[in-house]
Design a protein around this motif. Structure first.
Motif, mmCIF file in Angstrom:
data_model
loop_
_atom_site.group_PDB
_atom_site.id
_atom_site.type_symbol
_atom_site.label_atom_id
_atom_site.label_comp_id
_atom_site.label_asym_id
_atom_site.label_seq_id
_atom_site.Cartn_x
_atom_site.Cartn_y
_atom_site.Cartn_z
ATOM 1 N N TYR A 1 0.874 -1.181 0.000
ATOM 2 C CA TYR A 1 0.000 0.000 0.000
ATOM 3 C C TYR A 1 0.908 1.227 0.000
ATOM 4 O O TYR A 1 1.703 1.413 0.909
ATOM 5 C CB TYR A 1 -0.889 0.015 1.245
ATOM 6 N N ARG B 1 -6.473 0.961 -3.986
ATOM 7 C CA ARG B 1 -6.315 1.322 -2.565
ATOM 8 C C ARG B 1 -7.592 1.001 -1.777
ATOM 9 O O ARG B 1 -7.536 0.467 -0.679
ATOM 10 C CB ARG B 1 -5.962 2.805 -2.431
ATOM 11 N N ILE C 1 -7.820 -2.687 -1.053
ATOM 12 C CA ILE C 1 -6.911 -3.115 0.016
ATOM 13 C C ILE C 1 -7.474 -2.706 1.380
ATOM 14 O O ILE C 1 -7.477 -3.494 2.335
ATOM 15 C CB ILE C 1 -5.493 -2.527 -0.190
ATOM 16 N N ALA D 1 3.384 -1.146 3.924
ATOM 17 C CA ALA D 1 2.939 0.202 3.561
ATOM 18 C C ALA D 1 4.024 1.249 3.778
ATOM 19 O O ALA D 1 4.946 1.063 4.564
ATOM 20 C CB ALA D 1 1.709 0.577 4.384
#
Length: 444
Positions: free
Chosen positions: A300, A309, A312, A326
């Motif tokens: 991410y 996005r 997710i 991330a």
């Protein structure tokens, strides 16, 4: 240590629709900081909420705004977020809440991705407008005459993630707020400003500098939290002569893989987009041997398409995704539910940022784990050798200088385009003399 929750009953006079919307979410009582926010909002006082991640901050500003809308149909509110992703995330939450509360005013994200027909509807009818500083500066304030109805009824301005607005960026935002207040006053409004911030050393001082008025602080969280184990892992020395330690990237992947195998939902923070992609590849390869499918581990970062996005974020909330790697994009308050462990690959550069990341783990009352994996740099090694200082370290102050002449002059120019200056006019908390001096410079 774990912290017990502090609760307050819902006010007797709370609008029935809002009470029903809260009940449908299992909320029968407010946390003490949420109740205090509602009280200050009702009184028209500026306030800043500076409580840990996942302590219910969004309700601290949504409640007073929605209550004002339930009382007065044409109430308007402006929400400012630093990123588009955060605006879209909050829009979905708000719209569901407003629908359940029986409020028909609507909420709309107004940014570069908003189509022309939706922009027109937002200007004319939207009760809550969610946008970012760039759009407010370039797309809304210069065209405020098209927004006359919105500005005339503007009751609340919410600025979320206040801690991100520091340095030059924060100084620009403070001047943007001065322009916003000036235009609101021209249309006959005097909005209440509400700020929400992660842990910083000077939240009320920073918010007051931003708005040019005193701001009340809500700094004590009433939300319960479980115990958190904080660990620092220092990879072994591999080159004693040069003081080089083992790869902190590989150490992070190894520990994250152990957690995923044990069924612990985990978030791994990398320092850069490149780090994130490398760790994601290593992690999937390592777990493939255990027959763990690649689609339960995701990256991410900025640069992913909005649809990806969203997918997710939804997967994290539902628990389908067991691990996410991330960048700092997930430091901000995007709703991804609560995870059980955080692995930080390298010290992010500030105590505030580290605790913002650590706050991503921890369901209410459940135990969570936060691990900092240090690299060979001096600052990382300082915390590796004095890990206790992470717990008691003072959190950094956010600093801005809105009166910096380079920045102020540019915004005076913008403000003069938006509305002519009267000869005796001030500009926020800038004195009449300083304003006149700036205008004379621009005139010459």
């Amino acid at each position: 240590d774990a912290q017990e929750g502090s609760y307050v009953d819902l006010p007797e006079d709370l609008a029935p629709g809002i009470r029903a919307a809260l009940a449908s979410r299992g909320i029968e009582q407010l946390f003490s900081h949420q109740a205090r926010a509602l009280e200050l909002g009702r009184g028209g006082k500026h306030y800043v909420i500076a409580t840990p991640t996942a302590s219910g901050k969004s309700l601290c500003y949504n409640l007073p705004v929605l209550e004002a809308m339930a009382t007065r149909q044409d109430t308007r509110a402006l929400y400012l977020f630093p990123t588009k992703a955060l605006s879209r995330d909050q829009e979905e939450v708000l719209r569901r809440l407003m629908t359940d509360a029986g409020l028909s005013q609507g909420a709309l994200t107004y940014d570069g991705d908003t189509p022309a027909d939706a922009r027109r509807a937002g200007r004319e009818r939207s009760g809550i407008l969610l946008t970012n500083p760039d759009m407010l500066h370039a797309g809304i304030l210069p065209h405020h005459t098209n927004w006359a109805r919105f500005f005339a009824n503007l009751s609340y301005v919410v600025i979320d993630e206040l801690h991100t607005y520091r340095g030059v960026f924060g100084s620009h935002l403070a001047n943007l707020v001065r322009r916003l207040k000036r235009i609101a006053a021209f249309h006959g409004a005097d909005p209440t400003f509400v700020f929400a911030s992660a842990t910083i050393g000077n939240p009320s001082e920073h918010a007051a500098r931003m708005v040019g008025d005193p701001v009340e602080l809500i700094g004590e969280s009433g939300a319960p939290s479980g115990p958190k184990s904080v660990c620092v892992y220092n990879p072994p020395v591999v080159n004693a002569e040069l003081g080089i330690r083992g790869s902190y990237i590989k150490a992070s992947v190894r520990l994250a893989a152990d957690l995923v195998r044990a069924g612990v939902s985990t978030i791994v923070f990398g320092q850069s987009r490149n780090n994130v992609e490398v760790m994601l590849k290593y992690l999937r390869e390592r777990l493939a041997h255990d027959k763990i499918p690649a689609d339960v581990i995701h990256g991410y970062r900025g640069g992913y398409l909005p649809g990806k996005r969203r997918e997710i974020e939804a997967g994290l909330r539902s628990g389908e995704i067991r691990c996410v790697v991330a960048t700092s994009a997930l430091e901000l308050g995007i709703d991804i539910g609560a995870l059980d462990a955080v692995v930080c690959a390298g010290y992010p550069g500030s105590v505030a940022s580290l605790w913002q990341r650590f706050g991503r783990a921890g369901r209410r009352r459940a135990e969570s784990l936060a691990v900092l994996i240090t690299n060979s740099s001096p600052l990382n090694q300082f915390f590796a050798h004095q890990p206790d200082s992470l717990i008691g370290a003072p959190v950094e102050h956010a600093r801005i200088d809105p009166d910096n002449i380079e920045i102020l002059i540019q915004h005076l120019k913008c403000a003069a385009f938006e509305l002519p200056f009267a000869s005796d006019e001030t500009f926020g908390d800038v004195t009449r003399e300083d304003v006149n001096e700036g205008l004379e410079f621009l005139t010459s």
